[in-house]
Design a protein around this motif. Sequence first.
Motif, PDB file in Angstrom:
ATOM      1  N   PHE A 107       0.793  -1.328  -0.235  1.00 54.65           N
ATOM      2  CA  PHE A 107      -0.068   0.061   0.214  1.00 54.65           C
ATOM      3  C   PHE A 107       0.889   1.339  -0.091  1.00 54.65           C
ATOM      4  O   PHE A 107       0.267   2.461  -0.093  1.00 54.65           O
ATOM      5  N   ARG A 108       2.071   0.921  -0.025  1.00 53.71           N
ATOM      6  CA  ARG A 108       3.092   2.265   0.024  1.00 53.71           C
ATOM      7  C   ARG A 108       3.086   2.760  -1.552  1.00 53.71           C
ATOM      8  O   ARG A 108       3.201   3.789  -1.961  1.00 53.71           O
ATOM      9  N   LYS A 109       2.678   1.711  -2.469  1.00 57.86           N
ATOM     10  CA  LYS A 109       2.602   2.087  -3.918  1.00 57.86           C
ATOM     11  C   LYS A 109       1.167   2.431  -4.407  1.00 57.86           C
ATOM     12  O   LYS A 109       1.001   3.049  -5.451  1.00 57.86           O
ATOM     13  N   MET A 110       0.383   1.836  -3.583  1.00 61.63           N
ATOM     14  CA  MET A 110      -1.342   2.088  -3.824  1.00 61.63           C
ATOM     15  C   MET A 110      -1.807   2.733  -2.861  1.00 61.63           C
ATOM     16  O   MET A 110      -2.185   2.065  -1.708  1.00 61.63           O
ATOM     17  N   PRO A 111      -1.995   3.946  -2.688  1.00 57.35           N
ATOM     18  CA  PRO A 111      -2.443   4.874  -1.773  1.00 57.35           C
ATOM     19  C   PRO A 111      -3.798   4.209  -1.143  1.00 57.35           C
ATOM     20  O   PRO A 111      -4.433   3.864  -2.035  1.00 57.35           O
ATOM     21  N   THR A 112      -4.184   4.319   0.121  1.00 55.25           N
ATOM     22  CA  THR A 112      -5.361   4.157   0.746  1.00 55.25           C
ATOM     23  C   THR A 112      -6.095   5.432   1.310  1.00 55.25           C
ATOM     24  O   THR A 112      -5.598   6.307   1.444  1.00 55.25           O
ATOM     25  N   PHE A 113      -7.182   4.929   1.782  1.00 56.65           N
ATOM     26  CA  PHE A 113      -8.212   6.165   2.366  1.00 56.65           C
ATOM     27  C   PHE A 113      -7.545   6.169   3.695  1.00 56.65           C
ATOM     28  O   PHE A 113      -7.855   7.216   4.198  1.00 56.65           O
ATOM     29  N   ALA A 114      -7.212   5.387   4.165  1.00 55.68           N
ATOM     30  CA  ALA A 114      -6.790   5.518   5.581  1.00 55.68           C
ATOM     31  C   ALA A 114      -5.351   6.412   5.624  1.00 55.68           C
ATOM     32  O   ALA A 114      -5.277   7.088   6.467  1.00 55.68           O
ATOM     33  N   GLN A 115      -4.469   6.444   4.652  1.00 54.56           N
ATOM     34  CA  GLN A 115      -3.306   7.077   4.582  1.00 54.56           C
ATOM     35  C   GLN A 115      -3.829   8.688   4.637  1.00 54.56           C
ATOM     36  O   GLN A 115      -3.233   9.584   4.887  1.00 54.56           O
ATOM     37  N   GLN A 116      -4.875   8.783   3.610  1.00 55.30           N
ATOM     38  CA  GLN A 116      -5.312   9.985   3.157  1.00 55.30           C
ATOM     39  C   GLN A 116      -5.948  10.687   4.512  1.00 55.30           C
ATOM     40  O   GLN A 116      -5.628  11.910   4.813  1.00 55.30           O
ATOM     41  N   LEU A 117      -6.728   9.852   5.218  1.00 58.22           N
ATOM     42  CA  LEU A 117      -7.552  10.530   6.391  1.00 58.22           C
ATOM     43  C   LEU A 117      -6.294  10.813   7.486  1.00 58.22           C
ATOM     44  O   LEU A 117      -6.549  11.788   8.280  1.00 58.22           O
ATOM     45  N   LYS A 137       6.358 -11.234   9.243  1.00 60.51           N
ATOM     46  CA  LYS A 137       7.695 -10.983   8.265  1.00 60.51           C
ATOM     47  C   LYS A 137       7.399  -9.522   7.869  1.00 60.51           C
ATOM     48  O   LYS A 137       8.401  -9.129   7.364  1.00 60.51           O
ATOM     49  N   HIS A 138       6.367  -8.909   7.913  1.00 61.84           N
ATOM     50  CA  HIS A 138       6.107  -7.708   7.610  1.00 61.84           C
ATOM     51  C   HIS A 138       5.275  -6.760   9.002  1.00 61.84           C
ATOM     52  O   HIS A 138       4.444  -6.547   8.969  1.00 61.84           O
ATOM     53  N   PRO A 139       6.140  -6.580   9.957  1.00 58.49           N
ATOM     54  CA  PRO A 139       5.572  -5.810  11.250  1.00 58.49           C
ATOM     55  C   PRO A 139       5.006  -4.816  10.973  1.00 58.49           C
ATOM     56  O   PRO A 139       4.180  -4.036  11.738  1.00 58.49           O
ATOM     57  N   ASN A 140       5.684  -3.808  10.124  1.00 59.09           N
ATOM     58  CA  ASN A 140       4.966  -2.531  10.105  1.00 59.09           C
ATOM     59  C   ASN A 140       4.193  -2.462   8.820  1.00 59.09           C
ATOM     60  O   ASN A 140       3.572  -1.097   8.530  1.00 59.09           O
ATOM     61  N   HIS A 141       3.434  -3.400   8.311  1.00 55.82           N
ATOM     62  CA  HIS A 141       2.436  -3.306   7.094  1.00 55.82           C
ATOM     63  C   HIS A 141       1.410  -2.268   7.534  1.00 55.82           C
ATOM     64  O   HIS A 141       0.746  -1.909   6.674  1.00 55.82           O
ATOM     65  N   ILE A 142       0.810  -2.683   8.443  1.00 52.35           N
ATOM     66  CA  ILE A 142      -0.449  -2.171   9.126  1.00 52.35           C
ATOM     67  C   ILE A 142      -0.226  -0.741   9.120  1.00 52.35           C
ATOM     68  O   ILE A 142      -0.976   0.153   8.712  1.00 52.35           O
ATOM     69  N   ARG A 143       0.708  -0.261   9.965  1.00 48.45           N
ATOM     70  CA  ARG A 143       1.097   1.224   9.849  1.00 48.45           C
ATOM     71  C   ARG A 143       1.380   1.808   8.489  1.00 48.45           C
ATOM     72  O   ARG A 143       1.055   3.038   8.259  1.00 48.45           O
ATOM     73  N   ASP A 144       2.173   1.012   7.731  1.00 49.96           N
ATOM     74  CA  ASP A 144       2.510   1.614   6.442  1.00 49.96           C
ATOM     75  C   ASP A 144       0.971   1.841   5.570  1.00 49.96           C
ATOM     76  O   ASP A 144       1.104   2.488   4.650  1.00 49.96           O
ATOM     77  N   SER A 145       0.088   1.080   5.746  1.00 47.14           N
ATOM     78  CA  SER A 145      -1.047   0.926   5.060  1.00 47.14           C
ATOM     79  C   SER A 145      -2.148   2.013   5.687  1.00 47.14           C
ATOM     80  O   SER A 145      -3.258   2.352   5.045  1.00 47.14           O
ATOM     81  N   GLY A 146      -1.503   3.110   6.677  1.00 48.10           N
ATOM     82  CA  GLY A 146      -2.359   4.141   7.016  1.00 48.10           C
ATOM     83  C   GLY A 146      -2.894   4.117   8.402  1.00 48.10           C
ATOM     84  O   GLY A 146      -3.824   4.948   8.738  1.00 48.10           O
ATOM     85  N   PHE A 147      -2.679   2.884   9.281  1.00 51.29           N
ATOM     86  CA  PHE A 147      -3.163   2.908  10.535  1.00 51.29           C
ATOM     87  C   PHE A 147      -2.364   2.995  11.838  1.00 51.29           C
ATOM     88  O   PHE A 147      -1.303   2.645  11.689  1.00 51.29           O
ATOM     89  N   ASP A 148      -2.790   3.974  12.607  1.00 52.00           N
ATOM     90  CA  ASP A 148      -2.087   4.192  13.745  1.00 52.00           C
ATOM     91  C   ASP A 148      -2.096   3.141  14.672  1.00 52.00           C
ATOM     92  O   ASP A 148      -1.206   2.851  15.468  1.00 52.00           O
TER      93      ASP A 148
END
Length: 449
Positions: A107-117, A137-148
């Motif tokens: 989702f760093r390459k495909m922006p999400t609405f969570a990142q926007q808000l 394997k990807h512990p930062n995936h949710i944060r990178d996707s836009g969620f605190d």
Amino acid sequence: MTVLLVLASACFHATNAERVEIDSRPNIVLIFADDLGYETLGCYGGLDFQTPRLDRMAMEGLRFSRAYTSPVCTPSRVSLHTGLYVMRHRQTDVLPVHLGTNKFVDFRKMPTFAQQLRSAGYLTSVTGKWQLATLEKHPNHIRDSGFDSWCVWQIWKEGAKTVRHWNPTLNHDGRVREDVANRFGPDVLVDYVIDQMREATEAHTPFLIVHNEMLPHDPIVQTPDDRSTGQSASLGNMVHYLDKLAGRVLDAVDDLGIRKSTYVIFMGDNGTHQQDFRNPRAGRPKERPHTRHTKAGRVDGGKYELNDAGTHVPLIVWGPDQVPVGSVCDDLVDVVDLFPTFCDLAGHSVPDSIPIDGHSLAAQFQGRVGPKRDWVIHGIRCDVNVFDGRWRWSHRSKTLIDASELPEERHINASLSGSSEASTAYQRLSNLFQKVSASRPTAPPQNQK
């Protein structure tokens, strides 16, 4: 899975001579149910399941009669988060997180609405099913996707597969919870949702919560109510418990005193997994082992299938006075429409640099006439369907389905049917697929039928 939006008027609250500005933007909570077709809800004419709270939600709010998604979780959820059709994001099959894959949806390459808000100052949270990366394997995936913050099912832990319902393995902000060993996972998630709403409300900060409800996805297990009454596990009981938990979220909105400024939106991620339902009438004429029943007729098929049963899901909006009480909107809705809807309701303009295929439903949410789409697009594996509400065209099989008498659908051989209407529909939808596939995302063409 549904959504809470808080539309509050700008105001100031004076306490001990201090003036605290209250953010006027809406809160958003989406309840996105896992494997729940439209026919499971009584308000959609369903006859096999008990859903009193969701039925009441529809009576007190707005029900969309024609909302569609892809027929399985990954393509549906990626379209939700990115606002892109499946041929654009290319996540057309279930990401094999259950197998411990190293693959993930970037989702760093495909922006999400969570990142926007989040960039606009929202507190953002997500729950439940997050089958878009292996978290170990990807512990930062949710944060990178836009969620605190998050409280999600961690499917793998220390090389072993985990479970989601009883004794769940839940990753809460990067750590596996050790305090839920004997609890029912969906109960824990609703507690988290309510806590997030309360904390944000007390902080006068707008929030986005995507509540990925894990029910009624199999395995079919006893709910807490089943255990207390000695009932056997069944899909019907899991749907009923989901309904109860949705009611807890609605009650919490009332208890927090934010209903008049809060939208709650409930949606399914794809059709019902028909194998989980045992038809008590099986063996009678036209009654298959997994047939479901509605006032309009029998429903056959479901999850994994590019038909109405696999893609037609409930979508209900509830909340402030702007929502037209007891109304039904027959506009076609694609899951990609939620991205711009959330941004629109939050007063956030999506940058021109972010391409999306959806368009906002904010006007419809508030009882006004909004832009209407003439078709929806959904897919699985190598196949993509274009559906205009009457005709369903398949890219892979090059077939045409007449859906004018839903829930029954009829396969049409456009070249042999002798129907100019069918032939015209086949050509039009085929051309539309080619046009969309070859172009950048834009708002759906209007009035093309």
